[in-house]
Design a protein around this motif. Structure first.
Motif, PDB file in Angstrom:
ATOM      1  N   HIS A  58      59.337   5.791 -54.638  1.00 42.62           N
ATOM      2  CA  HIS A  58      58.603   5.203 -53.563  1.00 42.62           C
ATOM      3  C   HIS A  58      58.938   5.811 -52.265  1.00 42.62           C
ATOM      4  CE1 HIS A  58      57.951   2.125 -50.283  1.00 42.62           C
ATOM      5  NE2 HIS A  58      56.521   2.778 -50.523  1.00 42.62           N
ATOM      6  N   ILE A  84      54.672  -4.960 -59.077  1.00 42.52           N
ATOM      7  CA  ILE A  84      55.970  -4.545 -58.645  1.00 42.52           C
ATOM      8  C   ILE A  84      56.865  -6.007 -58.960  1.00 42.52           C
ATOM      9  CG2 ILE A  84      57.501  -3.878 -57.013  1.00 42.52           C
ATOM     10  CD1 ILE A  84      55.164  -2.339 -55.691  1.00 42.52           C
ATOM     11  N   ASP A  87      62.938  -3.501 -56.804  1.00 37.53           N
ATOM     12  CA  ASP A  87      63.199  -1.976 -56.369  1.00 37.53           C
ATOM     13  C   ASP A  87      64.702  -1.909 -56.457  1.00 37.53           C
ATOM     14  OD1 ASP A  87      64.786  -2.343 -53.319  1.00 37.53           O
ATOM     15  OD2 ASP A  87      63.276  -3.892 -53.560  1.00 37.53           O
ATOM     16  N   ARG A 190      64.613   5.382 -53.245  1.00 34.80           N
ATOM     17  CA  ARG A 190      63.996   3.856 -53.435  1.00 34.80           C
ATOM     18  C   ARG A 190      62.901   4.066 -54.565  1.00 34.80           C
ATOM     19  NH1 ARG A 190      62.081  -1.349 -51.365  1.00 34.80           N
ATOM     20  NH2 ARG A 190      60.872  -0.072 -49.782  1.00 34.80           N
ATOM     21  N   TYR A 192      60.297   1.625 -57.315  1.00 36.30           N
ATOM     22  CA  TYR A 192      59.706   0.420 -57.580  1.00 36.30           C
ATOM     23  C   TYR A 192      60.004   0.270 -59.233  1.00 36.30           C
ATOM     24  CZ  TYR A 192      57.470  -0.318 -53.044  1.00 36.30           C
ATOM     25  OH  TYR A 192      57.299  -0.672 -51.854  1.00 36.30           O
TER      26      TYR A 192
END
Length: 307
Positions: A58, A84, A87, A190, A192
């Motif tokens: 992401h 989602i 994360d 990062r 998801y």
């Protein structure tokens, strides 16, 4: 039925040995089957009842948002069928990997994706100043060359690859010669965690869910009589109506055929220190109430995920 056969499949951006694979492996270990895909779009659209989990990048702490992921989240599937669920943050930790037994002084060629080569300039200049840099399609493909016969005249016993440590767990005969060789120590990505619907079980170990989060897609309904969207799309009334602690906003062109009509991805987080009358309301309910207020304020809104 064996326990292994009950494991769900997770799609990730391949090939095996990429940092996406590393992030997925760090999160789920042996609790899932891993299926590599060639693009982020393939990962997204492969999330189905047959492949109920996916992992997509992401944002990167240096390069910002991953545009392809944001574009995919404009799809009507996002928030309806594909949601989602968490994360995962990975520190990009470049390693110099070689065939077992190869020494630093044996290396004449350094192979990797061009970005990784650029991110390790200082190490290469100090320890391998005479080595030739050989760009590859990915960091994982650089490692693959090490375990293959001579590739384009390159002798694997005279090569080193800059890649993720995870390649040594999936490719026999490789070892890490040096770890953490990147110039900057602040490179994080990062990801998801996607699932098919909200009821799909996320296998242990689950992503860190200590701080509640949500991703909401916001926009104004398109004005059909406008040839172009108004120059000013004031998002403030919708954000005020949402009423959540906002940590990130990304903007992309909407899927409507109206130039300069935008859609906004708003990431919000729960305030763990809040001491108001609503403190006993669940995070999911707070997000739902915010969504209703946005609708009342005239906005179009979709919750892509709460976790």
């Amino acid at each position: 039925m064996s326990l292994a056969s009950k494991k769900p499949t997770l799609a990730f951006l391949g090939p095996r040995g990429t940092y996406s694979h590393q992030a997925a492996f760090d999160c789920f270990g042996g609790s899932v089957f891993y299926e590599e895909k060639q693009t982020i779009a393939e990962v997204f659209y492969s999330v189905t009842p047959e492949i109920p989990l996916g992992l997509v990048p992401h944002e990167n702490s240096i390069y910002g948002a991953v545009v392809e992921t944001c574009n995919l989240l404009r799809s009507s599937l996002a928030g309806r069928d594909i949601v989602i669920r968490g994360d995962v943050t990975l520190k990009v930790n470049h390693c110099l990997v070689v065939r077992s037994g190869v020494k630093l002084e044996n290396i004449e060629h350094v192979l990797s994706h061009e970005q990784a080569l650029g991110q390790c300039k200082a190490f290469i200049a100090k320890y391998l100043p005479h080595a030739t840099l050989v760009p590859t399609d990915s960091t994982a493909s650089a490692a693959q060359i090490l375990v293959s016969p001579k590739h384009d005249g390159l002798d694997p016993l005279k090569c080193g690859a800059i890649c993720s440590q995870v390649v040594t767990t999936i490719m026999d005969g490789l070892e890490v010669l040096s770890e953490g060789i990147q110039d900057e120590d602040t490179n994080f990505t990062r990801f998801y965690v996607l699932s098919w619907g909200k009821s799909t079980t996320i296998p242990p170990p689950v992503p860190d869910l200590s701080q509640p989060r949500a991703l909401v897609r916001l926009s104004y309904p398109p004005e059909k009589h406008f040839k172009f969207a108004p120059k000013s799309q004031d998002l403030t009334p919708l954000l005020v109506a949402l009423g959540l602690c906002i940590t990130r906003i990304d903007r992309r062109p909407s899927t409507y055929s109206i130039p300069f009509h935008d859609v906004f991805f708003v990431e919000a987080t729960g305030d763990e220190l809040a001491e108001d009358a609503e403190e006993d309301i669940s995070w999911t309910e707070k997000v739902r109430q915010g969504v209703e207020r946005v609708k009342q304020a005239g906005g179009e809104v979709c919750v892509i995920g709460t976790w």
